[in-house]
Design a protein around this motif. Sequence first.
Motif, PDB file in Angstrom:
ATOM      1  N   GLY A 149       0.782  -1.226   0.000  1.00 53.03           N
ATOM      2  CA  GLY A 149       0.000   0.000   0.000  1.00 53.03           C
ATOM      3  C   GLY A 149       0.813   1.274   0.000  1.00 53.03           C
ATOM      4  O   GLY A 149       0.257   2.364   0.190  1.00 53.03           O
ATOM      5  N   ARG A 150       2.112   1.159  -0.237  1.00 50.64           N
ATOM      6  CA  ARG A 150       2.979   2.336  -0.252  1.00 50.64           C
ATOM      7  C   ARG A 150       3.835   2.347  -1.514  1.00 50.64           C
ATOM      8  O   ARG A 150       4.235   1.303  -2.012  1.00 50.64           O
ATOM      9  CB  ARG A 150       3.880   2.367   0.988  1.00 50.64           C
ATOM     10  N   ILE A 151       4.122   3.558  -2.001  1.00 43.39           N
ATOM     11  CA  ILE A 151       4.959   3.740  -3.174  1.00 43.39           C
ATOM     12  C   ILE A 151       6.241   4.459  -2.739  1.00 43.39           C
ATOM     13  O   ILE A 151       6.182   5.577  -2.208  1.00 43.39           O
ATOM     14  CB  ILE A 151       4.246   4.561  -4.263  1.00 43.39           C
ATOM     15  N   TYR A 152       7.373   3.806  -2.951  1.00 45.98           N
ATOM     16  CA  TYR A 152       8.668   4.346  -2.541  1.00 45.98           C
ATOM     17  C   TYR A 152       9.338   5.050  -3.722  1.00 45.98           C
ATOM     18  O   TYR A 152       9.347   4.521  -4.846  1.00 45.98           O
ATOM     19  CB  TYR A 152       9.572   3.228  -2.010  1.00 45.98           C
ATOM     20  N   VAL A 153       9.907   6.229  -3.447  1.00 46.43           N
ATOM     21  CA  VAL A 153      10.552   7.046  -4.474  1.00 46.43           C
ATOM     22  C   VAL A 153      11.923   7.466  -3.957  1.00 46.43           C
ATOM     23  O   VAL A 153      12.041   7.935  -2.818  1.00 46.43           O
ATOM     24  CB  VAL A 153       9.692   8.287  -4.799  1.00 46.43           C
ATOM     25  N   SER A 212      17.734  11.859  -1.656  1.00 44.84           N
ATOM     26  CA  SER A 212      16.546  11.912  -0.809  1.00 44.84           C
ATOM     27  C   SER A 212      15.552  10.813  -1.189  1.00 44.84           C
ATOM     28  O   SER A 212      15.519  10.331  -2.325  1.00 44.84           O
ATOM     29  CB  SER A 212      15.884  13.288  -0.896  1.00 44.84           C
ATOM     30  N   VAL A 213      14.727  10.444  -0.198  1.00 45.39           N
ATOM     31  CA  VAL A 213      13.780   9.337  -0.350  1.00 45.39           C
ATOM     32  C   VAL A 213      12.464   9.722   0.315  1.00 45.39           C
ATOM     33  O   VAL A 213      12.451  10.347   1.376  1.00 45.39           O
ATOM     34  CB  VAL A 213      14.319   8.051   0.315  1.00 45.39           C
ATOM     35  N   CYS A 214      11.358   9.357  -0.305  1.00 49.88           N
ATOM     36  CA  CYS A 214      10.051   9.588   0.313  1.00 49.88           C
ATOM     37  C   CYS A 214       9.121   8.438  -0.051  1.00 49.88           C
ATOM     38  O   CYS A 214       9.395   7.660  -0.973  1.00 49.88           O
ATOM     39  CB  CYS A 214       9.461  10.929  -0.108  1.00 49.88           C
ATOM     40  N   VAL A 215       8.031   8.339   0.691  1.00 55.77           N
ATOM     41  CA  VAL A 215       7.081   7.252   0.469  1.00 55.77           C
ATOM     42  C   VAL A 215       5.670   7.819   0.458  1.00 55.77           C
ATOM     43  O   VAL A 215       5.338   8.698   1.257  1.00 55.77           O
ATOM     44  CB  VAL A 215       7.232   6.146   1.542  1.00 55.77           C
ATOM     45  N   TYR A 216       4.860   7.315  -0.457  1.00 56.25           N
ATOM     46  CA  TYR A 216       3.460   7.741  -0.600  1.00 56.25           C
ATOM     47  C   TYR A 216       2.552   6.628  -0.101  1.00 56.25           C
ATOM     48  O   TYR A 216       2.647   5.475  -0.556  1.00 56.25           O
ATOM     49  CB  TYR A 216       3.157   8.047  -2.066  1.00 56.25           C
ATOM     50  N   ASP A 217       1.686   6.957   0.857  1.00 49.03           N
ATOM     51  CA  ASP A 217       0.709   6.015   1.383  1.00 49.03           C
ATOM     52  C   ASP A 217      -0.569   6.145   0.562  1.00 49.03           C
ATOM     53  O   ASP A 217      -1.232   7.191   0.579  1.00 49.03           O
ATOM     54  CB  ASP A 217       0.437   6.316   2.865  1.00 49.03           C
ATOM     55  N   ASP A 220      -3.268   8.893   1.414  1.00 48.71           N
ATOM     56  CA  ASP A 220      -2.970   9.989   0.478  1.00 48.71           C
ATOM     57  C   ASP A 220      -2.001  10.989   1.114  1.00 48.71           C
ATOM     58  O   ASP A 220      -2.211  12.196   1.092  1.00 48.71           O
ATOM     59  CB  ASP A 220      -4.252  10.697   0.041  1.00 48.71           C
ATOM     60  N   GLU A 221      -0.910  10.451   1.672  1.00 52.03           N
ATOM     61  CA  GLU A 221       0.078  11.283   2.345  1.00 52.03           C
ATOM     62  C   GLU A 221       1.488  10.861   1.954  1.00 52.03           C
ATOM     63  O   GLU A 221       1.763   9.688   1.708  1.00 52.03           O
ATOM     64  CB  GLU A 221      -0.063  11.176   3.871  1.00 52.03           C
ATOM     65  N   TRP A 222       2.380  11.864   1.910  1.00 49.11           N
ATOM     66  CA  TRP A 222       3.798  11.632   1.653  1.00 49.11           C
ATOM     67  C   TRP A 222       4.579  11.754   2.961  1.00 49.11           C
ATOM     68  O   TRP A 222       4.269  12.606   3.801  1.00 49.11           O
ATOM     69  CB  TRP A 222       4.342  12.663   0.662  1.00 49.11           C
TER      70      TRP A 222
END
Length: 342
Positions: free
Chosen positions: A166-170, A183-188, A192-194
């Motif tokens: 359920g998460r998208i890693y970037v 840098s790294v972030c994840v989208y739930d 609907d949050e980063w």
Amino acid sequence: MMTQFQELIPGLPDDIALECLIRIQTPAYLAATGVCSRWRNLLKSGEFSHLRKQNRLTRSYACLVQAKSETPGSKTTSPEFDISIFDSATRSWDRVDSSPVYPTRLPLFCQVASSEGKLVLMGGWDSENYEPVTRVLLYDFLTRRWKQGKDMPSKRSFFAIGGLNGRIYVAGGHDSDKNGLNSVCVYDILEDEWTELTPMNQVRDECQGLIIGSEFWVISGYATENQGEFKPSAEVYDVNLGEWTQVEDVWLGGGSPRSCAGVGKNKELINWASSISEVRFRTCAIELGDRVLVSGSVHEGGNGVFLLGKKQQDGKYGEFEKLVDVPDEFSGFVQSGCYVEV
């Protein structure tokens, strides 16, 4: 007033009713979500998706960011892209409906990933002014509808991406000034949050993302001052521990890993561009469980070729089958892609 449909299926215990509902075929999902709110909430839940996977009732589709049409030998610099779908079980092709945000063409170099039956499209360059875009779009295969998600926290291009639980890693890529990023972030997807995560140890522009088990692999890439000099290393994020580990000498040969990296036996990385001569240009590989769809051409501007391989018990791939009945409208080159389990 008594609430209707207190039971999932009137007259049946909920556990038996659930066993029936998880066997609904994908084309019937849209109608099923309209039966009642309880069905709709259930069919959209992560628990329902997990039960279908657990009972091996899901199907895997390859989703391709694919050029709409292409003439062999064409030097077109700005082709138009759509999202195509390949079903390896039926060998059938289809196309996802265009989103209201991008009714005619997708951003150049946009990325796709999937989790929990959702296709997530993000990033890329505006096809008119070539400016990086931060829009996030989600396609639900059950309702066959697009919706807009929360924008990416910042502009970045040519980043690694992967979807899990359920998460998208970037990770990585470069910013608007073409400075490489670590840098790294994840989208739930559900929330609907980063969220910002611990950065990688190294800057990695034009890297490739892969999900291997519970790990997000960011493969190769290069530093800003060494443009085009692809690193042989990768960085691995354990999503359970929240920690990065660097792995040396896993991407050899110096070429770009973009869209052509795969996984073999014992997490050994495969460079499909150098492994199969028929697809060594514009290579794109999408793993579909125990199968892999590899596309490309034998030379720049050549006719597109689609190959389907199956992983053997020893973890290696056997002979590849060339798909010969690909409809003309699905013969364009594939920029990137992912698999979706529905």
